[in-house]
Design a protein around this motif. Structure first.
Motif, PDB file in Angstrom:
ATOM      1  N   MET A   1       0.805  -1.244  -0.110  1.00  0.00           N
ATOM      2  CA  MET A   1       0.115  -0.022  -0.004  1.00  0.00           C
ATOM      3  C   MET A   1       0.925   1.322   0.014  1.00  0.00           C
ATOM      4  O   MET A   1       1.613   1.402   1.024  1.00  0.00           O
ATOM      5  CB  MET A   1      -0.982   0.017   1.208  1.00  0.00           C
ATOM      6  N   ALA A   2       0.468   2.140  -0.773  1.00  0.00           N
ATOM      7  CA  ALA A   2       1.472   3.273  -0.903  1.00  0.00           C
ATOM      8  C   ALA A   2       0.988   4.387   0.195  1.00  0.00           C
ATOM      9  O   ALA A   2      -0.090   4.485   0.504  1.00  0.00           O
ATOM     10  CB  ALA A   2       1.272   3.926  -2.324  1.00  0.00           C
ATOM     11  N   LYS A   3       1.990   4.921   0.692  1.00  0.00           N
ATOM     12  CA  LYS A   3       1.757   5.818   1.746  1.00  0.00           C
ATOM     13  C   LYS A   3       1.270   7.143   1.266  1.00  0.00           C
ATOM     14  O   LYS A   3       1.897   7.659   0.298  1.00  0.00           O
ATOM     15  CB  LYS A   3       2.967   5.807   2.763  1.00  0.00           C
ATOM     16  N   MET A  16       4.960   4.391  25.792  1.00  0.00           N
ATOM     17  CA  MET A  16       4.031   3.323  24.946  1.00  0.00           C
ATOM     18  C   MET A  16       3.077   3.966  23.985  1.00  0.00           C
ATOM     19  O   MET A  16       2.937   3.485  23.061  1.00  0.00           O
ATOM     20  CB  MET A  16       3.505   2.680  26.216  1.00  0.00           C
ATOM     21  N   ILE A  17       2.470   5.310  24.473  1.00  0.00           N
ATOM     22  CA  ILE A  17       1.457   5.816  23.425  1.00  0.00           C
ATOM     23  C   ILE A  17       2.129   6.233  22.392  1.00  0.00           C
ATOM     24  O   ILE A  17       1.672   6.205  21.362  1.00  0.00           O
ATOM     25  CB  ILE A  17       1.088   6.989  24.395  1.00  0.00           C
ATOM     26  N   LEU A  18       3.394   6.931  22.451  1.00  0.00           N
ATOM     27  CA  LEU A  18       4.172   7.241  21.405  1.00  0.00           C
ATOM     28  C   LEU A  18       4.246   6.339  20.348  1.00  0.00           C
ATOM     29  O   LEU A  18       4.082   6.354  19.023  1.00  0.00           O
ATOM     30  CB  LEU A  18       5.351   8.017  21.978  1.00  0.00           C
ATOM     31  N   LEU A  19       5.045   5.109  20.947  1.00  0.00           N
ATOM     32  CA  LEU A  19       5.440   4.146  20.020  1.00  0.00           C
ATOM     33  C   LEU A  19       4.195   3.364  19.182  1.00  0.00           C
ATOM     34  O   LEU A  19       4.299   3.187  18.104  1.00  0.00           O
ATOM     35  CB  LEU A  19       6.264   2.999  20.803  1.00  0.00           C
ATOM     36  N   SER A  20       3.291   3.073  20.026  1.00  0.00           N
ATOM     37  CA  SER A  20       1.914   2.727  19.357  1.00  0.00           C
ATOM     38  C   SER A  20       1.416   3.366  18.122  1.00  0.00           C
ATOM     39  O   SER A  20       1.224   3.029  17.137  1.00  0.00           O
ATOM     40  CB  SER A  20       1.144   2.177  20.404  1.00  0.00           C
ATOM     41  N   ALA A  21       1.289   4.730  18.737  1.00  0.00           N
ATOM     42  CA  ALA A  21       0.822   5.829  17.649  1.00  0.00           C
ATOM     43  C   ALA A  21       1.666   5.830  16.291  1.00  0.00           C
ATOM     44  O   ALA A  21       1.213   5.873  15.212  1.00  0.00           O
ATOM     45  CB  ALA A  21       0.476   7.038  18.169  1.00  0.00           C
ATOM     46  N   LEU A  25       0.469   4.975  12.479  1.00  0.00           N
ATOM     47  CA  LEU A  25       0.473   6.034  11.508  1.00  0.00           C
ATOM     48  C   LEU A  25       1.370   5.793  10.580  1.00  0.00           C
ATOM     49  O   LEU A  25       1.293   6.221   9.234  1.00  0.00           O
ATOM     50  CB  LEU A  25       0.673   7.328  12.190  1.00  0.00           C
ATOM     51  N   GLU A  26       2.876   5.283  10.791  1.00  0.00           N
ATOM     52  CA  GLU A  26       3.711   5.131   9.826  1.00  0.00           C
ATOM     53  C   GLU A  26       3.167   4.114   8.735  1.00  0.00           C
ATOM     54  O   GLU A  26       3.946   4.029   7.404  1.00  0.00           O
ATOM     55  CB  GLU A  26       5.080   4.515  10.650  1.00  0.00           C
ATOM     56  N   GLN A  27       2.240   3.309   8.975  1.00  0.00           N
ATOM     57  CA  GLN A  27       1.748   2.500   7.980  1.00  0.00           C
ATOM     58  C   GLN A  27       1.105   3.334   6.733  1.00  0.00           C
ATOM     59  O   GLN A  27       0.936   2.696   5.636  1.00  0.00           O
ATOM     60  CB  GLN A  27       0.967   1.241   8.526  1.00  0.00           C
ATOM     61  N   TYR A  28       0.733   4.298   7.256  1.00  0.00           N
ATOM     62  CA  TYR A  28      -0.137   5.100   6.191  1.00  0.00           C
ATOM     63  C   TYR A  28       0.302   6.471   5.682  1.00  0.00           C
ATOM     64  O   TYR A  28      -0.133   7.020   4.687  1.00  0.00           O
ATOM     65  CB  TYR A  28      -1.523   5.453   6.984  1.00  0.00           C
ATOM     66  N   TYR A  29       1.398   6.969   6.426  1.00  0.00           N
ATOM     67  CA  TYR A  29       1.937   8.250   6.205  1.00  0.00           C
ATOM     68  C   TYR A  29       3.378   8.220   6.164  1.00  0.00           C
ATOM     69  O   TYR A  29       4.244   7.501   6.721  1.00  0.00           O
ATOM     70  CB  TYR A  29       1.358   9.447   7.193  1.00  0.00           C
ATOM     71  N   THR A  30       4.132   9.258   5.184  1.00  0.00           N
ATOM     72  CA  THR A  30       5.526   9.382   4.829  1.00  0.00           C
ATOM     73  C   THR A  30       6.202   9.703   5.853  1.00  0.00           C
ATOM     74  O   THR A  30       7.285   9.143   6.147  1.00  0.00           O
ATOM     75  CB  THR A  30       5.694  10.486   3.741  1.00  0.00           C
ATOM     76  N   PRO A 112      -7.858   5.402  25.867  1.00  0.00           N
ATOM     77  CA  PRO A 112      -7.225   4.515  24.531  1.00  0.00           C
ATOM     78  C   PRO A 112      -8.043   4.565  23.560  1.00  0.00           C
ATOM     79  O   PRO A 112      -9.535   4.650  23.477  1.00  0.00           O
ATOM     80  CB  PRO A 112      -7.217   3.171  25.257  1.00  0.00           C
ATOM     81  N   TRP A 113      -7.625   4.665  22.246  1.00  0.00           N
ATOM     82  CA  TRP A 113      -8.284   4.753  20.950  1.00  0.00           C
ATOM     83  C   TRP A 113      -8.388   3.495  20.427  1.00  0.00           C
ATOM     84  O   TRP A 113      -7.882   2.521  20.675  1.00  0.00           O
ATOM     85  CB  TRP A 113      -7.742   5.846  20.126  1.00  0.00           C
ATOM     86  N   GLN A 114      -9.442   3.643  19.684  1.00  0.00           N
ATOM     87  CA  GLN A 114      -9.660   2.593  18.197  1.00  0.00           C
ATOM     88  C   GLN A 114      -8.843   2.811  17.314  1.00  0.00           C
ATOM     89  O   GLN A 114      -8.959   3.853  16.825  1.00  0.00           O
ATOM     90  CB  GLN A 114     -11.182   2.083  18.120  1.00  0.00           C
ATOM     91  N   ASN A 115      -7.903   2.165  16.853  1.00  0.00           N
ATOM     92  CA  ASN A 115      -7.290   2.257  15.742  1.00  0.00           C
ATOM     93  C   ASN A 115      -7.747   2.797  14.361  1.00  0.00           C
ATOM     94  O   ASN A 115      -7.360   3.841  14.119  1.00  0.00           O
ATOM     95  CB  ASN A 115      -6.276   0.824  15.260  1.00  0.00           C
ATOM     96  N   GLU A 116      -8.869   2.159  14.009  1.00  0.00           N
ATOM     97  CA  GLU A 116      -9.707   2.729  12.963  1.00  0.00           C
ATOM     98  C   GLU A 116     -10.102   4.143  13.293  1.00  0.00           C
ATOM     99  O   GLU A 116     -10.051   4.895  12.289  1.00  0.00           O
ATOM    100  CB  GLU A 116     -10.948   1.674  12.591  1.00  0.00           C
ATOM    101  N   LYS A 117     -10.838   4.500  14.474  1.00  0.00           N
ATOM    102  CA  LYS A 117     -11.135   5.787  14.618  1.00  0.00           C
ATOM    103  C   LYS A 117      -9.907   6.761  14.708  1.00  0.00           C
ATOM    104  O   LYS A 117     -10.080   7.830  13.937  1.00  0.00           O
ATOM    105  CB  LYS A 117     -11.705   5.816  15.941  1.00  0.00           C
ATOM    106  N   LEU A 118      -8.802   6.340  15.020  1.00  0.00           N
ATOM    107  CA  LEU A 118      -7.533   7.177  14.901  1.00  0.00           C
ATOM    108  C   LEU A 118      -7.332   7.586  13.520  1.00  0.00           C
ATOM    109  O   LEU A 118      -6.883   8.491  13.088  1.00  0.00           O
ATOM    110  CB  LEU A 118      -6.279   6.698  15.853  1.00  0.00           C
ATOM    111  N   ILE A 119      -7.102   6.439  12.772  1.00  0.00           N
ATOM    112  CA  ILE A 119      -6.831   6.643  11.452  1.00  0.00           C
ATOM    113  C   ILE A 119      -7.694   7.559  10.422  1.00  0.00           C
ATOM    114  O   ILE A 119      -7.395   8.658   9.850  1.00  0.00           O
ATOM    115  CB  ILE A 119      -6.832   5.207  10.521  1.00  0.00           C
ATOM    116  N   VAL A 120      -9.145   7.479  10.975  1.00  0.00           N
ATOM    117  CA  VAL A 120      -9.950   8.207  10.220  1.00  0.00           C
ATOM    118  C   VAL A 120     -10.079   9.712  10.662  1.00  0.00           C
ATOM    119  O   VAL A 120      -9.932  10.683   9.798  1.00  0.00           O
ATOM    120  CB  VAL A 120     -11.384   7.723  10.180  1.00  0.00           C
ATOM    121  N   THR A 121      -9.899   9.962  11.887  1.00  0.00           N
ATOM    122  CA  THR A 121      -9.621  11.202  12.485  1.00  0.00           C
ATOM    123  C   THR A 121      -8.440  12.258  11.747  1.00  0.00           C
ATOM    124  O   THR A 121      -8.512  13.215  11.447  1.00  0.00           O
ATOM    125  CB  THR A 121      -9.439  11.253  13.934  1.00  0.00           C
ATOM    126  N   VAL A 122      -7.243  11.439  11.882  1.00  0.00           N
ATOM    127  CA  VAL A 122      -5.895  11.825  11.272  1.00  0.00           C
ATOM    128  C   VAL A 122      -6.154  12.083   9.803  1.00  0.00           C
ATOM    129  O   VAL A 122      -5.801  13.106   9.353  1.00  0.00           O
ATOM    130  CB  VAL A 122      -4.893  10.805  11.569  1.00  0.00           C
TER     131      VAL A 122
END
Length: 457
Positions: A1-3, A16-21, A25-30, A112-122
């Motif tokens: 998948m292209a970022k 831990m919050i920093l690392l997980s976020a 997000l690195e999976q989707y953004y440059t 704590p967030w849901q990953n899908e929710k965080l991705i959509v919000t970002v």
């Protein structure tokens, strides 16, 4: 998948919050960066331009007021008003987050967030950032269009051998993205040629921005061309994008490039080489996609030899050179040019259908035309305004004979004639270098250009 393109900063004191976020997000953004202390925010902004900041509301153990988050939100907006801020908060701090949104935050995400929710919000936050940047770009483009409202695209007029050669070269070069240097005396139609190149290119539907480098004060050169951040200097009350960024996707025409001071030429060269601009007050470059066309009436090789122009900049801008002929070199195009201008001015001044006699055309062909096509255009406009008849004759252009040579210019010591003569000869003395000619005459470059326009030089 292209970022997707996006530069994101995460600020939280929980590693831990920093690392997980970051990993998410690195999976989707440059570009995704993290810091665990808000004191590092200012340093981070000196090194990078962020599209979005994910900001925690509290950074001290047991603190729940959100005051720190509000303070850092305000500081981020001061550092970069165009950067949007997405707050990260615990359930019990939602009311504080809502208050923060009133102060400039774009949205909040509950931990704590849901990953899908965080991705959509970002994703939504970055989309808004992109739209806001686009609006600013369009505002600058609108200003550029308004300032050039009278410079509509015109075909290259003329069927002489000289003009056919120019038209043929434009047709070959236009479809490429090669940098072009247009040479020619004042008034030969360098901007018309540049617009023709743009119109025949793949960028034809995008913006064409013309910049007269000779009229930009040195202290505003970088701000005008590359933009500035809010607070970069005393009068920088808001962030501004420059002409290069506004022209991105289209064509930028840099007229009178030979008049750029030597110490600013290196800055322009860097932009042309990297196709990146760095705003005044910023350290992070912004990519641009522009076709660059330059023009000058100077002999740039001579300027290089004299140490007034960088040789590497000359090589950068003249991948292809187009040398426009003077009007005297294409004098047989006079009837076509006159006919074009008559049609323009009969409409502009609500005249009846205007034409010109053969006798008048013959007289115009004998004139020396030191101001080239611009001088011819002004002559036709003046004759069209003052004539009481529909067919212009030689007498309607009698004023040209009074300025044909320097001796007749001073028969009655008319101050305008003397000023025109002085300007013309100062330009000739300095081989077309407008800055040097203006300095000798005691004029600013802006005043010099206004007088050249007035006298058709």
């Amino acid at each position: 998948m292209a970022k997707s393109k996006g530069n994101i900063l995460i600020v939280d004191d929980d590693d831990m919050i920093l690392l997980s976020a970051q990993l998410l997000l690195e999976q989707y953004y440059t570009e995704v960066r993290k810091i665990n202390n808000p004191i590092q925010i200012e340093e981070a902004f000196k090194e990078h331009a962020f599209d979005l900041v994910l900001l925690d509301m509290n950074f001290k153990q047991g603190e729940t007021s959100g005051e720190e988050g509000l303070q850092w939100l305000e500081r981020i907006k001061e550092l970069s008003p165009s950067t949007n801020v997405l707050l990260m908060t615990a359930y019990g701090e939602v009311d504080i987050a809502v208050e923060a949104m009133k102060k400039g935050a774009i949205d909040f995400i509950v931990k704590p967030w849901q990953n899908e929710k965080l991705i959509v919000t970002v994703q939504n936050a970055l989309k808004l950032t992109s739209q806001e940047k686009r609006v600013k770009q369009l505002e600058v483009r609108e200003q550029a269009i308004s300032s050039n409202i009278d410079n509509e695209y015109r075909e290259m007029i003329g069927s002489s051998a000289a003009m056919k050669g120019i038209q043929n070269m434009i047709s070959k070069v236009a479809p490429t993205d090669a940098d072009v240097l247009i040479l020619g005396e004042n008034g030969t139609g360098k901007e018309v040629a540049a617009r023709a190149l743009h119109k025949k290119s793949s960028r034809a539907k995008e913006i064409f921005i013309a910049v007269d480098l000779g009229t930009i004060p040195e202290h505003l050169f970088e701000s005008e061309l590359f933009g500035h951040k809010k607070g970069a200097f005393t009068d920088a009350k808001e962030e501004r994008i420059g002409r290069f960024e506004a022209a991105s996707g289209g064509t930028i025409f840099l007229d009178e490039i030979g008049n750029i001071p030597l110490h600013l030429q290196s800055k322009l060269l860097t932009v042309l080489q990297r196709r990146q601009i760095t705003k005044v007050g910023d350290n992070t470059p912004t990519d641009i996609d522009v076709r660059v066309i330059c023009a000058t009436n100077m002999n740039l090789q001579e300027a290089v030899n004299n140490g007034d122009f960088r040789e590497d900049l000359l090589y950068r801008i003249n991948t292809v050179e187009i040398d426009l002929p003077s009007l005297k070199e294409r004098i047989e195009d006079t009837p076509e040019l006159v006919d074009h201008f008559l049609k323009k001015y009969e409409k502009k001044y609500h005249k009846n259908t205007l034409s010109i006699s053969k006798e008048a055309i013959g007289a115009l062909k004998k004139h020396s035309w030191p101001g080239n096509i611009r001088e011819l255009q002004h002559a036709v406009e003046r004759a069209a305004i003052l004539a009481d008849h529909d067919v212009l004759n030689a007498n309607d252009f009698a004023f040209l004979r009074r300025t044909e040579n320097s001796s007749s210019e001073f028969d009655n010591f008319n101050l305008e004639n003397i000023e025109a003569w002085a300007i013309k000869n100062a330009i000739k003395k300095h081989s077309g270098n407008i800055s040097h000619a203006a300095k000798e005459l005691g004029l600013s470059r802006g005043a010099m250009y206004r007088r050249m326009e007035k006298y058709g030089l």
